[in-house]
Design a protein around this motif. Sequence first.
Motif, short mmCIF file in Angstrom:
data_model
loop_
_atom_site.label_atom_id
_atom_site.label_comp_id
_atom_site.label_asym_id
_atom_site.label_seq_id
_atom_site.Cartn_x
_atom_site.Cartn_y
_atom_site.Cartn_z
N LEU A 1 0.73 -1.19 -0.13
CA LEU A 1 -0.12 0.02 -0.02
C LEU A 1 0.82 1.43 -0.11
N HIS A 112 3.49 -9.26 3.18
CA HIS A 112 4.43 -9.13 2.57
C HIS A 112 5.50 -8.78 3.41
N ASP A 145 2.62 -1.89 7.78
CA ASP A 145 2.72 -2.38 6.42
C ASP A 145 3.92 -3.13 6.07
N ASP A 146 4.19 -4.38 6.25
CA ASP A 146 2.95 -5.29 6.70
C ASP A 146 3.71 -6.45 7.70
N GLU A 179 6.20 -6.94 -2.77
CA GLU A 179 4.96 -6.50 -2.98
C GLU A 179 4.94 -4.84 -3.44
N GLU A 180 5.76 -4.14 -2.58
CA GLU A 180 5.88 -2.70 -2.79
C GLU A 180 6.32 -2.37 -4.18
N GLU A 207 -3.65 -7.98 3.16
CA GLU A 207 -3.76 -6.51 3.86
C GLU A 207 -4.71 -5.70 3.08
ZN ZN Z 1 1.42 -3.22 2.22
#
Ligand code: ZN
Length: 471
Positions: A1, A112, A145-146, A179-180, A207
């Motif tokens: 995110l 993640h 996160d996370d 993920e990022e 998430e």
């Molecule tokens: Zn995240």
Amino acid sequence: LSKQYFYREMLLRFLWLIVAVLCLSRGTNKRVARSPSQWSRTRKAIRIPTVSYSPTDINATALHEFSRLLRKAFPTVFSSSLVQHEVVADYSHLFTVQGSQPDLVPYMLLAHIDVVPASESDGWDAPPFSAKEIDNFIYGRGTLDDKECVMGMLQALEYLLLKGYRPQRGFYIGLGHDEEVSGLNGALNIVRLLKQRNVHLSFLLDEGLLVVDGVMKGLDGPAALIGVSEKGSATVKLSVTSAPGHSSMPPRESSIGILAAAVKRLEDNPMPMLFGQGPERGTFEHLAHKFIFPIRFLASNLWLFAPIVGRLLALKPETNAFSRTTTAVTMFNAGVKVNVLPSVAEAYVNFRIHSAQSLQEVLDLVDSTVGDQRVKVEVVDGFDPLPVSSYSETSYGFQIIKKSILDVFPQLTVAPGICVANTDSRHFKDLVADIYRFIPIWLVQYIGRLLERTLLQGQSQHLQPPLKTKP
Ligand SMILES: [Zn+2]
Ligand SMILES: *[C@@H]1O[C@H](CO)[C@@H](O)[C@H](O)[C@H]1NC(C)=O
């Protein structure tokens, strides 16, 4: 995110952590009490700088170190005969937990390991990789996160295995490492592996949304929002090319003027109002009784008032996103010298697409609104909104997550919601129809208000950590 400014702000300012544990199996929902060792494991996880800078620039050293930490912190998970562990794409992890009833379709939990960069000069109250504890709050990049999910899930599994627990329904835990920066190595290879094995999943939990308190205006009390979809996105480049010239002999319209007019038309003509046609309808219907009057009355009767509610929401940028595809002009470039007419002017516009609209529909509307042959419209990137997962009374995934939330936080109202940012879960959309996005974190406004109240009342007692004061 990482893309969400909102989240960043939260991370910077009031980082805090709840190791609340979701146990998603029938009848065995338990809350694991906070223990010093649990805290220290999570703090170790925060201290490892598993930063993703770009898809090709990740910290391999840190990721290896993180793998070692997992093995050390959760010895039972790694040695249990019920759990199969695999390293995927060098740094991601897949845990397969066998159920005693193989006919029950397994589910999947996703989190993640990587984080976005953080520099101490960004105004942190404690160094971002220090995991420093100040007044019962842990500060650091990745606390919400996370890594709290990574550690929370494995902690829950470790605890349950030690207790001799054996799930009836099997499940998977997937931990991505990039993920990022899109998840194209971690999550995507986990998906490939599961597809090769012909795995079917009943639902997936990642998430996304969380417990909001004081975030939505007019909402009385806290609510847990389970993300059932993600908005789509489109980035469009507008450009105008004209003959370069000297400012002493300007044409009637410059490339800048033509482009500015096109951009203004896009701002003046927002995308159509779609409130009530996507899962935001479910959000309002589930929360209706928690709204203050008269919103309560309107939200309880959306069959009649959806257009009015939509119009009210459209008045504020924070809520406008519920009611339509949003239009954001983010870049505008032209000109290099005060006395030269630029030959090219270009602008970028970013749209976040409402669930009831498609990428193509948005692009068609952009074309017709711009309506000027001299303005070239190009799509830089874009994708459709994600499918909407089920959230009815009979939806297995939604209901078991809801039940788990209420076991830990009985005072909450649970409602479906929409994520405005994307997570690794999108890579799973061909594998599983029902994808949910929720982490058991109580969003900071609650903490902010608690602090404020304590200060105002001049109480000197030590503030209790959230897990002790709330549930
Ligand atoms: Zn995240
Ligand atoms: C990568 O991680 C290691 C620790 O595992 C750390 O010492 C190093 O500074 C990190 N490198 C970068 C560029 O952040």
